[in-house]
Every structure is written in C-alpha cells, then in structure tokens.
Motif scaffolding. Structure first.
Motif, PDB file in Angstrom:
ATOM      1  N   GLU A 105     -39.265 -52.161  59.220  1.00  0.00           N
ATOM      2  CA  GLU A 105     -40.365 -51.364  58.688  1.00  0.00           C
ATOM      3  C   GLU A 105     -41.382 -52.238  57.956  1.00  0.00           C
ATOM      4  N   ARG A 106     -40.891 -53.201  57.236  1.00  0.00           N
ATOM      5  CA  ARG A 106     -41.781 -54.098  56.489  1.00  0.00           C
ATOM      6  C   ARG A 106     -42.611 -54.966  57.431  1.00  0.00           C
ATOM      7  N   VAL A 107     -41.982 -55.447  58.494  1.00  0.00           N
ATOM      8  CA  VAL A 107     -42.715 -56.248  59.485  1.00  0.00           C
ATOM      9  C   VAL A 107     -43.820 -55.399  60.106  1.00  0.00           C
ATOM     10  N   VAL A 108     -43.460 -54.214  60.565  1.00  0.00           N
ATOM     11  CA  VAL A 108     -44.444 -53.344  61.219  1.00  0.00           C
ATOM     12  C   VAL A 108     -45.573 -52.984  60.251  1.00  0.00           C
ATOM     13  N   ALA A 109     -45.220 -52.658  59.017  1.00  0.00           N
ATOM     14  CA  ALA A 109     -46.240 -52.280  58.034  1.00  0.00           C
ATOM     15  C   ALA A 109     -47.231 -53.411  57.776  1.00  0.00           C
ATOM     16  N   ARG A 110     -46.755 -54.630  57.831  1.00  0.00           N
ATOM     17  CA  ARG A 110     -47.610 -55.781  57.485  1.00  0.00           C
ATOM     18  C   ARG A 110     -48.431 -56.290  58.672  1.00  0.00           C
ATOM     19  N   VAL A 111     -47.925 -56.148  59.897  1.00  0.00           N
ATOM     20  CA  VAL A 111     -48.604 -56.791  61.023  1.00  0.00           C
ATOM     21  C   VAL A 111     -49.214 -55.839  62.047  1.00  0.00           C
ATOM     22  N   ALA A 112     -48.762 -54.603  62.112  1.00  0.00           N
ATOM     23  CA  ALA A 112     -49.203 -53.717  63.196  1.00  0.00           C
ATOM     24  C   ALA A 112     -50.720 -53.549  63.243  1.00  0.00           C
ATOM     25  N   GLU A 113     -51.312 -53.156  62.134  1.00  0.00           N
ATOM     26  CA  GLU A 113     -52.745 -52.854  62.144  1.00  0.00           C
ATOM     27  C   GLU A 113     -53.604 -54.082  62.446  1.00  0.00           C
ATOM     28  N   PRO A 114     -53.371 -55.226  61.790  1.00  0.00           N
ATOM     29  CA  PRO A 114     -54.224 -56.378  62.134  1.00  0.00           C
ATOM     30  C   PRO A 114     -54.076 -56.820  63.589  1.00  0.00           C
ATOM     31  N   ILE A 115     -52.870 -56.774  64.120  1.00  0.00           N
ATOM     32  CA  ILE A 115     -52.696 -57.186  65.515  1.00  0.00           C
ATOM     33  C   ILE A 115     -53.329 -56.155  66.441  1.00  0.00           C
ATOM     34  N   ALA A 128     -49.354 -62.439  64.299  1.00  0.00           N
ATOM     35  CA  ALA A 128     -48.405 -62.369  65.416  1.00  0.00           C
ATOM     36  C   ALA A 128     -47.463 -63.572  65.467  1.00  0.00           C
ATOM     37  N   MET A 129     -47.954 -64.744  65.081  1.00  0.00           N
ATOM     38  CA  MET A 129     -47.156 -65.960  65.290  1.00  0.00           C
ATOM     39  C   MET A 129     -45.806 -65.946  64.587  1.00  0.00           C
ATOM     40  N   PRO A 130     -45.703 -65.587  63.297  1.00  0.00           N
ATOM     41  CA  PRO A 130     -44.367 -65.560  62.696  1.00  0.00           C
ATOM     42  C   PRO A 130     -43.463 -64.509  63.335  1.00  0.00           C
ATOM     43  N   VAL A 131     -44.065 -63.438  63.821  1.00  0.00           N
ATOM     44  CA  VAL A 131     -43.273 -62.414  64.514  1.00  0.00           C
ATOM     45  C   VAL A 131     -42.729 -62.991  65.817  1.00  0.00           C
ATOM     46  N   LEU A 132     -43.591 -63.644  66.577  1.00  0.00           N
ATOM     47  CA  LEU A 132     -43.151 -64.228  67.849  1.00  0.00           C
ATOM     48  C   LEU A 132     -42.057 -65.272  67.632  1.00  0.00           C
ATOM     49  N   LEU A 133     -42.216 -66.101  66.587  1.00  0.00           N
ATOM     50  CA  LEU A 133     -41.179 -67.098  66.302  1.00  0.00           C
ATOM     51  C   LEU A 133     -39.865 -66.435  65.905  1.00  0.00           C
ATOM     52  N   ASN A 134     -39.933 -65.410  65.070  1.00  0.00           N
ATOM     53  CA  ASN A 134     -38.713 -64.712  64.674  1.00  0.00           C
ATOM     54  C   ASN A 134     -38.053 -64.019  65.860  1.00  0.00           C
ATOM     55  N   LEU A 135     -38.853 -63.441  66.720  1.00  0.00           N
ATOM     56  CA  LEU A 135     -38.278 -62.813  67.915  1.00  0.00           C
ATOM     57  C   LEU A 135     -37.584 -63.844  68.801  1.00  0.00           C
ATOM     58  N   THR A 137     -48.999 -54.144  71.738  1.00  0.00           N
ATOM     59  CA  THR A 137     -48.147 -53.363  72.644  1.00  0.00           C
ATOM     60  C   THR A 137     -46.918 -54.186  73.040  1.00  0.00           C
ATOM     61  N   HIS A 138     -47.128 -55.433  73.351  1.00  0.00           N
ATOM     62  CA  HIS A 138     -46.033 -56.326  73.724  1.00  0.00           C
ATOM     63  C   HIS A 138     -45.068 -56.530  72.548  1.00  0.00           C
ATOM     64  N   ILE A 139     -45.617 -56.853  71.388  1.00  0.00           N
ATOM     65  CA  ILE A 139     -44.787 -57.122  70.215  1.00  0.00           C
ATOM     66  C   ILE A 139     -44.048 -55.872  69.767  1.00  0.00           C
ATOM     67  N   GLU A 140     -44.707 -54.740  69.771  1.00  0.00           N
ATOM     68  CA  GLU A 140     -44.072 -53.495  69.328  1.00  0.00           C
ATOM     69  C   GLU A 140     -42.813 -53.197  70.134  1.00  0.00           C
ATOM     70  N   ALA A 141     -42.895 -53.372  71.449  1.00  0.00           N
ATOM     71  CA  ALA A 141     -41.725 -53.140  72.293  1.00  0.00           C
ATOM     72  C   ALA A 141     -40.616 -54.144  71.976  1.00  0.00           C
ATOM     73  N   ARG A 142     -40.974 -55.391  71.769  1.00  0.00           N
ATOM     74  CA  ARG A 142     -39.969 -56.414  71.445  1.00  0.00           C
ATOM     75  C   ARG A 142     -39.359 -56.190  70.073  1.00  0.00           C
ATOM     76  N   ARG A 161     -55.777 -54.153  65.837  1.00  0.00           N
ATOM     77  CA  ARG A 161     -57.232 -54.190  65.688  1.00  0.00           C
ATOM     78  C   ARG A 161     -57.861 -55.384  66.415  1.00  0.00           C
ATOM     79  N   GLY A 162     -57.166 -56.513  66.423  1.00  0.00           N
ATOM     80  CA  GLY A 162     -57.754 -57.709  67.013  1.00  0.00           C
ATOM     81  C   GLY A 162     -57.324 -58.030  68.426  1.00  0.00           C
ATOM     82  N   CYS A 163     -56.120 -57.547  68.798  1.00  0.00           N
ATOM     83  CA  CYS A 163     -55.580 -57.876  70.126  1.00  0.00           C
ATOM     84  C   CYS A 163     -54.585 -56.785  70.537  1.00  0.00           C
ATOM     85  N   PRO A 164     -55.087 -55.620  70.939  1.00  0.00           N
ATOM     86  CA  PRO A 164     -54.225 -54.470  71.183  1.00  0.00           C
ATOM     87  C   PRO A 164     -53.101 -54.708  72.195  1.00  0.00           C
TER      88      PRO A 164
END
Length: 192
Positions: free
Chosen positions: A156-166, A134-141, A175-180, A168-171
């Motif tokens: 698409e590449r961001v979502v493919a790489r981070v969606a499942e681990p985030i 999540a952290m590099p995503v939050l910084l980029n956002l 939800t917050h990141i997906e909307a952003r 799975r560990g912190c749903p």
C-alpha cells in the motif's frame, strides 16, 4: 575553468551517498550517481511511452540534476513520507551551494532545471518523475523486494507513493508496474 573543474569534482561526492536498494546481482547498495545514470537511459528507452511528447535531452538533464543535493543531505528512501518539506528545503539549499560553485549563468540554469523537476509542471518533468519513481520499484521487483523487506515497506505504501507520478508521466509503465506489484504482493515481497 577552476570553478567548473571544482563543480565537476564536487559532483564526485554523489558516488559516496548510499541509497537503500541494491543493484541487481551485487551485495552493496547503489548510489545516486548510478541511479541518475540508469534513469537517464531508462527515459531514453521509455520515451515512446511518455504521456505527452517530451524533449528527451531536457528530460535527461532533469534526471541528471534531480539528486545532486543529496551530496549534502544524503538519500532518503522514496517510500518515506514524513519530513518531506524539511528534506526538500535542505536539498534546495544544497543545490544552490553545489551549483553555486559554477559561474552565475550556469548555476542559475542548473537550479532552474532542478526547480522544474521538483515542480512537475512540464511534460518533461512529469515524465522524469515517473521514471525516477519507477526505478526503485523495478529494482525491488527484480530482486525479490530487497529494500521493501529490509525497511518494512508495504504494498500500500509503495502504491501510494508511486502510482500517481508514474501514471501521470508514463501511463503504460504504470499499467505494467501495477500488474507486477499485484504478483509481488501475492508472493510476499513486501515488508509489512
């Protein structure tokens, strides 16, 4: 004591490794030592949102060891998918070398933490992975997609790489990141 001090000083080299994202408000790239410190505190703040109850000191330990191998291997952007198995093997060798400076019992304990993070089988490891991704995503956002634009990284590449681990560990974090991310896509913050 000399081995322990040698290990502590070896860790200082992590400050010299460059990542691809810039800290907010700075015109330089962050290093993995800064990243590890930040995600350790992020885990403390996000602990109530973990998918399962987690032992926070263990999560922090996982986050503090997870990038130590980059002293030898350097950092590869989280969104790069090619060569992953080779990179992980090289990082494992680096971790064994670096932790191997310590007395054997301590070295084994730290390698075991690194393995736990990599295996993502415990609730703590899944939560730690979520925060790490999540952290590099939050910084980029927060910095207008700086590393995404500089490195041609698509939504698409961001979502493919981070969606499942985030997820799975912190749903709730996902939800917050997906909307952003959807808003960022509309604003053209991606590189491709």
């Amino acid at each position: 004591m000399d081995d322990v001090i040698g290990f502590i000083l070896e860790l200082d080299k992590l400050k010299g490794v460059t990542r691809k994202v810039k800290p907010l408000g700075l015109d330089r790239y962050e290093n993995p030592a800064e990243h590890s410190w930040q995600i350790a505190l992020a885990a403390a703040a996000l602990q109530p949102y973990a998918a399962q109850p987690v032992d926070l000191p263990r999560v922090v330990s996982l986050l503090l060891v997870h990038d130590v191998g980059e002293i030898d291997t350097g950092d590869v952007m989280a969104f790069v998918e090619t060569g992953l198995s080779e990179r992980k093997a090289a990082e494992r060798r680096a971790v064994e070398r670096i932790f191997g400076v310590l007395p054997e019992t301590q070295a084994q304990a730290l390698v075991a933490l690194w393995d736990e993070f990599e295996d993502e089988e415990t609730p703590e490891a899944r939560f730690a992975h979520a925060i790490d991704r999540a952290m590099p995503v939050l910084l980029n956002l927060a910095n207008n997609g700086q590393s995404w634009r500089e490195n041609g990284i698509s939504h698409e590449r961001v979502v493919a790489r981070v969606a499942e681990p985030i997820r799975r560990g912190c749903p709730r974090l996902w939800t917050h990141i997906e909307a952003r991310l959807a808003v960022a896509r509309q604003e053209g913050l991606f590189g491709a």
